[in-house]
Design a protein around this motif. Structure first.
Motif, mmCIF file in Angstrom:
data_model
loop_
_atom_site.group_PDB
_atom_site.id
_atom_site.type_symbol
_atom_site.label_atom_id
_atom_site.label_comp_id
_atom_site.label_asym_id
_atom_site.label_seq_id
_atom_site.Cartn_x
_atom_site.Cartn_y
_atom_site.Cartn_z
ATOM 1 N N LEU A 1 3.875 -2.915 -11.248
ATOM 2 C CA LEU A 1 3.881 -3.726 -10.038
ATOM 3 C C LEU A 1 3.589 -5.203 -10.339
ATOM 4 O O LEU A 1 4.147 -6.098 -9.691
ATOM 5 N N VAL B 1 2.308 1.790 -3.510
ATOM 6 C CA VAL B 1 1.334 2.342 -4.452
ATOM 7 C C VAL B 1 1.140 3.833 -4.206
ATOM 8 O O VAL B 1 1.085 4.639 -5.151
ATOM 9 N N ILE C 1 0.881 2.030 -13.271
ATOM 10 C CA ILE C 1 1.335 1.449 -11.999
ATOM 11 C C ILE C 1 0.993 -0.037 -11.910
ATOM 12 O O ILE C 1 1.807 -0.854 -11.465
ATOM 13 N N GLU D 1 0.837 -1.214 0.000
ATOM 14 C CA GLU D 1 0.000 0.000 0.000
ATOM 15 C C GLU D 1 0.868 1.259 0.000
ATOM 16 O O GLU D 1 0.588 2.218 -0.735
#
Length: 519
Positions: A473, A458, A469, A455
């Motif tokens: 990832l 991000v 993104i 988290e």
């Protein structure tokens, strides 16, 4: 009460079974000699007889034969510490109820005896069916060790004894080099078709456009170059066994034809107009997870279920390391015979190193090592320092600080025979050791939950106005998961796929997409 007779020249075995059976509410009677049992059978008979195989006066197999001539419905359990394929199969062919391997769990032995008692009660009063026992093959199965201390191999021996006389289809699974074809030959040799042909075909070794003609044959003039009629492997195996190796690599269109032959018992040669009837037992083998192939649409589900009647899984050598010493001794003798030299022997230290090695190439790799040692070792007694360099490298690697004694991981060069100039190495496919993956730039306390770290990552990327993104990832996640799993599975993609719950083709595709080509 149930009457149980125990025949064993080992007083400790007799004592243990006597006490255990008494506690289970049975009435045991112990005999030290097989001849005494035959005399006692003239006056009485038990509900179940348990006999050892190796005894000083009469062997357990000979005792079993004599008992079955006098009392065909008497359940006999054979037990031995010297488990080998021939004695196991012979015991079943001679009518043994089951096979008990020493050392055994006492509770399991009592449960087996109770099942034998129940079987005997069900058989009481029924006329015994005629049993035609096929001849036991005495051929040496060469590379396959017909003796094993491994429980898994003993279960395979037991299964062969039970299924060999039938014509049921068998599917053999296991990694490359574990001896799947040798298991198939054992099933054939110990069955009623032993005098008929055993024909083997490797579906992965024959070009796709020639495989159909290899299987079903062709008529003269059916295609360019077909100057004469040719029988296929099905016809060659008529009355016997057809072994289809690497069945998972068979093209879909041929899978359809194979399914029809299995269902109907006939086929047409290429260019033929008349059906050819055959009576063939099918034994298939694969190193691939066919269930995954079915999910991927690469293997027909109906054919899978047709083949998957009896499945035998041949364990990799790393799961039966107790057999390494016996296998190595056998292969050293084979290598010595082929070279016309006296066989060499392993020292205790050398054997200990072999037993630490993972053997990604399984039994075939061990055989290669033994041939290498026969040629390269200077003395009759093989010391630890005489072993191939990659074995010693693996030992050093596993003892490095920080490794925690984990199993060795070899680099690809250590098995190719080209790592050092002038070095001769046993032939074996390379084992992949992936480079350390690029870690995602997590922040915060190392003990923080990884989802919290994700988290934070991000949020940082969002604050930096980064684009795509999810794609970035996802690629990092897949790279770490794949490379870490491959490292854990010693580069074996099929094992990695099974651990990850995806198909092997998916692993290959993902590695290509991620640019990981050095496997």
């Amino acid at each position: 009460m149930k009457s149980i007779w125990i025949v064993d020249d080992d007083q400790a075995i007799r004592w243990v079974l006597d006490k255990a059976l008494q506690r289970a509410g049975m009435t045991p009677t112990c005999f030290e000699r097989a001849r005494d049992v035959l005399d006692a059978l003239e006056q009485d008979r038990p509900d179940v007889l348990v006999t050892d195989i190796r005894m000083p006066d009469i062997s357990g197999i000979d005792l079993l034969k004599s008992i079955k001539q006098r009392a065909t419905d008497l359940p006999v359990i054979v037990m031995t510490a010297y488990t080998d394929l021939d004695s196991t199969v012979t015991a079943f062919h001679e009518g043994a109820f089951d096979y008990l391997v020493k050392p055994f769990d006492v509770n399991e032995a009592v449960a087996l005896i109770e099942r034998a008692c129940e079987h005997g009660r069900l058989q009481a009063g029924q006329a015994p069916a005629e049993v035609i026992a096929p001849p036991v093959a005495t051929a040496d199965y060469d590379k396959m060790m017909t003796q094993s201390s491994s429980r898994q191999m003993q279960e395979i021996f037991r299964a062969i004894g039970r299924l060999a006389p039938s014509k049921v289809t068998v599917l053999i699974t296991g990694e490359s080099g574990t001896g799947k074809e040798l298991i198939a030959r054992a099933v054939h040799k110990h069955g009623t078709r032993a005098s008929k042909p055993f024909v083997a075909l490797n579906a992965a070794a024959i070009p796709r456009d020639l495989l159909e003609a290899e299987l079903f044959g062709h008529e003269r003039g059916s295609f360019t170059g077909a100057s004469a009629q040719r029988r296929g492997r099905f016809e060659e195996a008529n009355g016997g066994t057809l072994f289809l190796d690497e069945i998972g690599d068979m093209p879909l269109e041929l899978q359809t034809r194979l399914l029809r032959v299995l269902a109907e018992g006939n086929f047409y040669r290429i260019g033929g107009a008349q059906p050819v009837n055959v009576d063939v037992r099918i034994i298939a083998a694969t190193h691939q997870p066919l269930e995954v192939r079915v999910e991927q649409g690469a293997f027909r589900e109906d054919l899978f279920h047709r083949l998957n009647v009896i499945r035998l899984r041949v364990p990799p050598l790393r799961e039966r390391k107790e057999d390494i010493g016996q296998l190595a001794s056998h292969f050293l003798k084979v290598a010595a015979n082929s070279l016309g030299v006296p066989p060499k022997q392993l020292s205790t230290e050398a054997l200990a190193v072999l037993q630490q090695f993972d053997f990604p190439g399984n039994v075939r790799q061990l055989e290669n090592f033994c041939h290498w040692l026969t040629v390269m070792s200077p003395a009759q007694r093989i010391d630890k320092n005489d072993l191939p360099p990659e074995l010693m490298a693996s030992l050093s690697f596993s003892s490095e600080p920080g490794r925690g004694g984990e199993a060795p991981t070899l680099t690809s060069g250590s098995l190719t025979g080209t790592a050092e100039a002038g070095s001769a190495y046993p032939s074996q496919q390379p084992v992949y050791t992936p480079a350390t993956p690029q870690a995602v730039a997590f922040t915060g306390d190392d003990q923080q939950n990884w989802l919290d770290k994700l988290e934070q990552e991000v949020r940082q990327r969002l604050q930096a106005n980064e684009r795509d993104i999810m794609d970035h990832l996802t690629r990092e996640f897949e790279r770490i998961v794949l490379t870490t799993t491959l490292e854990n599975c010693r580069g074996r993609r099929i094992d990695a796929a099974a651990r990850l719950g995806i198909g092997r083709n998916t692993v290959t595709r993902k590695l290509k997409e991620l640019g990981i080509e050095h496997i």
